[in-house]
Design an enzyme around this catalytic site. Structure first.
Site, PDB file in Angstrom:
ATOM      1  N   THR A  86      -7.207 -46.319  -0.582  1.00 43.28           N
ATOM      2  CA  THR A  86      -6.299 -45.664   0.745  1.00 43.28           C
ATOM      3  C   THR A  86      -7.525 -44.445   0.169  1.00 43.28           C
ATOM      4  OG1 THR A  86      -4.166 -46.148   0.756  1.00 43.28           O
ATOM      5  CG2 THR A  86      -4.474 -44.382   1.377  1.00 43.28           C
TER       6      THR A  86
ATOM      7  N   GLY B  85      -2.497 -46.510  -4.183  1.00 41.94           N
ATOM      8  CA  GLY B  85      -2.045 -48.180  -5.312  1.00 41.94           C
ATOM      9  C   GLY B  85      -0.956 -48.409  -4.590  1.00 41.94           C
ATOM     10  N   LEU B  86      -0.199 -49.619  -5.123  1.00 43.82           N
ATOM     11  CA  LEU B  86       1.327 -50.171  -4.954  1.00 43.82           C
ATOM     12  C   LEU B  86       2.470 -49.712  -3.687  1.00 43.82           C
ATOM     13  CD1 LEU B  86       1.753 -53.106  -4.122  1.00 43.82           C
ATOM     14  CD2 LEU B  86       3.722 -52.718  -6.138  1.00 43.82           C
ATOM     15  N   GLY B  87       2.124 -49.327  -2.499  1.00 44.69           N
ATOM     16  CA  GLY B  87       3.042 -48.447  -1.767  1.00 44.69           C
ATOM     17  C   GLY B  87       4.454 -49.249  -2.101  1.00 44.69           C
TER      18      GLY B  87
HETATM   19  C1  SD4 Z   1      -0.501 -49.353   0.513  1.00 45.77           C
HETATM   20  N1  SD4 Z   1      -0.659 -47.481  -0.925  1.00 45.77           N
HETATM   21  O1  SD4 Z   1      -0.537 -49.801   1.352  1.00 45.77           O
HETATM   22  C2  SD4 Z   1      -1.263 -48.093  -0.174  1.00 45.77           C
HETATM   23  C3  SD4 Z   1      -2.599 -48.638  -0.460  1.00 45.77           C
HETATM   24  C4  SD4 Z   1      -3.082 -48.373  -1.393  1.00 45.77           C
HETATM   25  O2  SD4 Z   1      -5.270 -46.952  -2.529  1.00 45.77           O
HETATM   26  O3  SD4 Z   1      -2.793 -47.121  -1.619  1.00 45.77           O
HETATM   27  N2  SD4 Z   1      -4.534 -48.205  -2.029  1.00 45.77           N
HETATM   28  O4  SD4 Z   1       0.612 -49.494  -0.584  1.00 45.77           O
END
Ligand code: SD4
Length: 325
Positions: free
Chosen positions: A187, A239-241
């Site tokens: 992101t 990261g992992l949302g």
């Molecule tokens: C998500 N946080 O959709 C986002 C993905 C992400 O770097 O951060 N990618 O979970």
């Protein structure tokens, strides 16, 4: 700010610093040095932040607003088909549909957001229109698309041949497993402090690759993927949302800065909170970046491999975020 209000704010900061065991001088120095602030400055997640920051800098350097800068900045990766995690060319969900999440927040705590939006290349600009031209904060799915079309955005196919090919390969096994530090967690979150000393932020993504259809991550959620408080600073997450949402991560980082922590310490403490709440972080990556009202910045992540881009008067930098593990 009136002298009395300033005094009250500093007293509150001093009390917090005492309560948290932080050196009072350090906490107070942040507020007292406002005159020496590093502005303008823009920071953003990952290496695609370098060209994005350059677009934001063009505006900041001409004394434009942080709000205009962050919108223009994140439109760069949104429009770039080579960036496979944001906007046009982003990885699709498991049904082959590119669904986008984005939000924006300004110095007055106005915010706008779109989620699960399809067919529109620049979701950040739709989010800004939600903020400025509706009584709402967030529009999703069909409603967000209808609003975008009413506002003159063009409906287009966002699935590039490269993303379609990768999706078809993925379908062969159809195994969904988020992998840390590679393209499915990229992101762009951007924070800017303008020449006037005002903050704004933007965050935009195609979300986790091959997610379930309809899944929305942290990135469009005010407080999770992005938060700005013009008296304190701003933060944004990548990261992992799901892990970021459970701790309302970006809001947490800003509140930790309010208590006197430096941007890096605030990001570290938020990362530690996430680690404490998760059973297993082996395959889990989260990174935060933060910028305070004085133009000081920092970052922290769970696993090595996360970097962020900075542009200010001293030039352009790509910095490795410090990692907990
Ligand atoms: C998500 N946080 O959709 C986002 C993905 C992400 O770097 O951060 N990618 O979970």
């Amino acid at each position: 700010m009136s002298t009395r209000r300033k005094f009250i704010k500093l007293s509150a900061l001093g009390a917090t610093a005492l309560g948290s065991g932080l050196p009072i001088e350090r906490a107070l120095a942040g507020s007292l040095n406002a005159a020496k602030s590093n502005k303008p400055v823009v920071i953003s997640t990952w290496n695609h932040g370098v060209p994005a920051n350059a677009a934001a800098w063009e505006i900041l350097n001409k004394k434009g607003t942080a709000l205009d800068a962050v919108e223009a900045g994140v439109r760069v990766p949104e429009g770039d088909p080579e960036v496979r995690t944001v906007g046009y060319g982003g990885f699709p969900d498991r049904e082959g549909k590119v669904t986008l999440d984005a939000c924006i927040m300004d110095k007055d705590s106005n915010c706008g957001s779109v989620a699960f939006l399809q067919h529109i290349k620049h979701p950040i600009s739709v989010a800004r229109k939600v903020m400025e031209e509706t009584p709402h904060v967030m529009l999703v799915g069909e409603g967000a698309l209808q609003f975008a079309l009413e506002k003159g955005f063009r409906k287009e196919n966002l699935l590039t041949p490269a993303s379609e090919k990768d999706w078809k390969n993925w379908l062969k096994e159809s195994k969904y497993k988020p992998v840390i530090n590679i393209e499915n967690h990229d992101t762009i979150g951007m924070l800017a402090l303008d020449a006037n000393g005002d903050l704004a932020g933007a965050c935009t993504t195609s979300g986790a690759a091959y997610k379930m259809h309809g899944r929305v991550g942290d990135s469009p959620i005010i407080g999770a993927g992005l938060f700005i408080d013009n008296e304190v600073g701003g933060a944004t997450a990548t990261g992992l949302g799901e892990a970021v949402m459970r701790t309302v991560g970006s809001h947490l980082v800003v509140e930790l800065m309010r208590q006197g922590n430096s941007p890096e310490d605030a990001c570290r403490l938020a990362v530690e909170r996430i680690i404490a709440k998760q059973k297993d972080v082996k395959d889990l990556q989260v990174g935060f970046i933060a910028l305070n009202k004085n133009g000081e910045y920092g970052a922290y992540c769970i696993h090595k491999g996360f970097n962020y881009a900075v542009q200010d008067k001293s030039g352009v930098k790509l910095i490795d975020g410090k990692a907990k593990l």
